[in-house]
Write an enzyme that holds these catalytic residues in place. Structure first.
Site, PDB file in Angstrom:
ATOM      1  N   ASP A 143       0.847  -1.196   0.000  1.00 28.49           N
ATOM      2  CA  ASP A 143       0.000   0.000   0.000  1.00 28.49           C
ATOM      3  C   ASP A 143       0.884   1.248   0.000  1.00 28.49           C
ATOM      4  O   ASP A 143       1.931   1.278   0.644  1.00 28.49           O
ATOM      5  CB  ASP A 143      -0.903   0.000   1.235  1.00 28.49           C
ATOM      6  CG  ASP A 143      -1.918   1.105   1.197  1.00 28.49           C
ATOM      7  OD1 ASP A 143      -2.654   1.200   0.205  1.00 28.49           O
ATOM      8  OD2 ASP A 143      -1.978   1.892   2.163  1.00 28.49           O
ATOM      9  N   HIS A 217      -7.468  -0.654  -9.937  1.00 28.11           N
ATOM     10  CA  HIS A 217      -7.374   0.353  -8.881  1.00 28.11           C
ATOM     11  C   HIS A 217      -6.341   1.425  -9.232  1.00 28.11           C
ATOM     12  O   HIS A 217      -6.586   2.622  -9.043  1.00 28.11           O
ATOM     13  CB  HIS A 217      -7.003  -0.326  -7.559  1.00 28.11           C
ATOM     14  CG  HIS A 217      -6.959   0.590  -6.390  1.00 28.11           C
ATOM     15  ND1 HIS A 217      -8.045   1.317  -5.967  1.00 28.11           N
ATOM     16  CD2 HIS A 217      -5.921   0.917  -5.539  1.00 28.11           C
ATOM     17  CE1 HIS A 217      -7.708   2.046  -4.913  1.00 28.11           C
ATOM     18  NE2 HIS A 217      -6.433   1.821  -4.639  1.00 28.11           N
TER      19      HIS A 217
END
Length: 307
Positions: A143, A217
């Site tokens: 992330d 994404h």
């Protein structure tokens, strides 16, 4: 002017994100509790210099209007998204970001803030957040890969410039908790997961444009300016969860421009006009969301000193 200590450094291993409404707590009492929190923080920093203790306090637009006579240009409340998926907005008065290399210190600082006021505030969210392996979300993907890495770049992405005057070195904040459907996610083979995210799972290498799906994404969350340059934000997101119950991610980003977040969310939820939404939303659900403003250390001290 100096940015609050949690914003520019790299994310810590442990954090508490406290989201609350003041309810029965007066502004004067609230300021006293923040002073109490900062007093404990400073003492812990002296006692445990290796613990990387950092804090940030940000205010929702409604409370900010009560605290200060001016509003930073561009500060507003988050708008809900009604597209392929729904994105709720849950306005709050305050967001407190506590970070450290030690979970016990995050707990102790939270305890210090709430001492004596537990029944006077409405806590919308507070959880134990942690670094997962080498900075991964619990989907297994790293992330924050797009985060700017160098101090000057991080400051440029997160902080209001000198032209903002009294608000310089402050930062707008977007905070939103996501709950993950990991049982559904784990049914996907790794190569399909990589198509959903737009990166390789092991090395976190972005897929080439020719093979990266338009609804991945990465494709939906990259925002570019008119010159084609990526408009960066500074993420401090961390996972949460128990082995048996709910698991997810607290997404938090600091930015000098909330319109970047607006565009990103429109592209994710399918309200940008191109009819495409982020495929990751089939596996993660937004539970809330709000905008805040984190003033500089100097402006925060000024607010606390006001009668």
């Amino acid at each position: 002017m100096t940015a609050q200590s949690v914003i520019l450094p790299l994310p810590s291993d442990h954090a508490r994100f406290i989201v609350l409404r003041l309810k029965d707590l007066s502004l004067e009492q609230f300021k006293q509790q923040l002073e109490h929190l900062f007093s404990h923080r400073d003492r812990f920093i002296s006692q445990y210099p290796q613990a990387q203790i950092k804090t940030g306090v940000a205010f929702g637009p409604e409370l900010w209007a009560q605290l200060y006579e001016q509003m930073p240009a561009g500060f507003k409340q988050l708008e809900p998204q009604h597209g392929a998926f729904e994105m709720p907005v849950v306005p709050a008065d305050v967001l407190i970001h506590i970070a450290s290399s030690r979970a016990d210190i995050c707990f102790a600082l939270s305890q210090a803030f709430f001492e004596g006021i537990q029944d006077q505030v409405e806590v919308l969210d507070e959880r134990v957040y942690f670094r997962y392996f080498d900075g991964r979300d619990i989907t297994g993907f790293i992330d924050g890969t797009e985060n700017p890495q160098f101090p000057d770049n991080r400051a440029e992405a997160a902080l209001l410039p000198a032209e903002a005057g009294i608000f310089a070195e402050g930062s707008f904040v977007f905070a939103q908790r996501y709950a993950h459907d990991l049982s559904k996610w784990k049914q996907l083979k790794v190569d399909i997961q990589e198509q959903v995210i737009g990166r390789t799972k092991l090395e976190s290498i972005e897929l080439d444009d020719e093979v990266r799906p338009e609804n991945s994404h990465v494709s939906r969350t990259v925002v570019e300016d008119e010159a084609g340059e990526e408009m960066e934000i500074l993420r401090h997101s961390l996972p949460y969860g128990d082995g048996k119950s709910e698991q997810g991610l607290f997404f938090i980003a600091y930015t000098h421009d909330l319109s970047i977040i607006d565009t990103m969310l429109q592209r994710m939820f399918g309200t940008s006009g191109d009819g495409v939404h982020d495929r990751l939303l089939h596996f993660v659900t937004p539970m809330d969301g709000a905008y805040y403003f984190a003033p500089s250390e100097e402006l925060l001290e000024q607010l606390l000193d006001q009668e």
